[in-house]
Enzyme design. Structure first.
Site, mmCIF file in Angstrom:
data_model
loop_
_atom_site.group_PDB
_atom_site.id
_atom_site.type_symbol
_atom_site.label_atom_id
_atom_site.label_comp_id
_atom_site.label_asym_id
_atom_site.label_seq_id
_atom_site.Cartn_x
_atom_site.Cartn_y
_atom_site.Cartn_z
ATOM 1 C CB CYS A 1 -2.502 55.171 25.102
ATOM 2 S SG CYS A 1 -2.380 56.960 25.302
ATOM 3 C CB CYS B 1 -2.304 59.507 27.672
ATOM 4 S SG CYS B 1 -4.043 59.240 27.984
ATOM 5 C CD GLU C 1 -0.041 55.762 28.896
ATOM 6 O OE1 GLU C 1 -0.288 56.975 29.035
ATOM 7 O OE2 GLU C 1 -0.664 54.867 29.491
ATOM 8 C CD GLU D 1 -5.497 66.316 33.511
ATOM 9 O OE1 GLU D 1 -5.905 67.266 34.208
ATOM 10 O OE2 GLU D 1 -5.624 65.129 33.842
ATOM 11 C CB CYS E 1 -6.779 55.329 27.699
ATOM 12 S SG CYS E 1 -6.046 56.264 26.344
ATOM 13 C CG ASN F 1 -1.110 63.115 33.105
ATOM 14 O OD1 ASN F 1 -0.083 63.222 33.758
ATOM 15 N ND2 ASN F 1 -2.298 63.095 33.665
#
Ligand code: THU
Length: 134
Positions: free
Chosen positions: A95, A59, A61, A50, A92, A48
């Site tokens: 994703c 994310c 993924e 940010e 999430c 990830n």
């Protein structure tokens, strides 16, 4: 018959764990690693990433799927997600849609503890039933 790459689950756990160590997560301090095995047998990884403008965070993924696509992979055969410690996390909602876009009917999503001792697996259709497709 089409060649389907073998899923080496411990190797995917190791790749996702290694990727997780590079996570850029200064806001949540929640580091995630992902590894994607594609139809060629290649493994792409992501962590990830940010951002101070919070909604711009990405994310693990999404990063791993992007790495798969840019390296020439077209379909994910297996996706491994590692969040550290004993905790298992599932992708999430956003994703799930990203995964559905690049998944085949047999794609498996794995969520593993950091040790790899606990692993759950699920099909993409279970994660996101009746997903939107054009
Ligand atoms: N995160 C992932 O990278 N993958 C998931 O499956 C769930 C959440 C990230 C997003 C954010 O950087 C942090 O974890 C906390 O939500």
């Amino acid at each position: 018959m089409t060649d389907v790459p073998e899923i080496n689950v411990p190797a995917l756990v190791a790749a996702a764990r290694k990727a997780r160590l590079n996570a850029h997560a200064p806001y949540s301090h929640f580091q995630v690693g992902a590894a994607v095995l594609d139809e060629r047998g290649s493994v792409s990884v992501g962590c990830n990433m940010e951002n101070a403008a919070y909604p711009l965070g990405t994310c693990a993924e999404a990063v791993a799927l992007g790495a798969m696509v840019v390296s020439g992979g077209r379909q994910a055969r297996a996706i491994m997600i590692v969040a550290g410690g004993e905790r298992l996390i599932t992708p999430c909602g956003g994703c799930r849609q990203r995964i559905a876009e690049l998944a085949g009917p047999d794609t498996i999503v794995y969520c593993a503890s950091d040790t790899g001792d606990t692993i759950e697996s699920m099909r993409v259709e279970e994660l996101l039933p009746n997903s939107f497709r054009l």
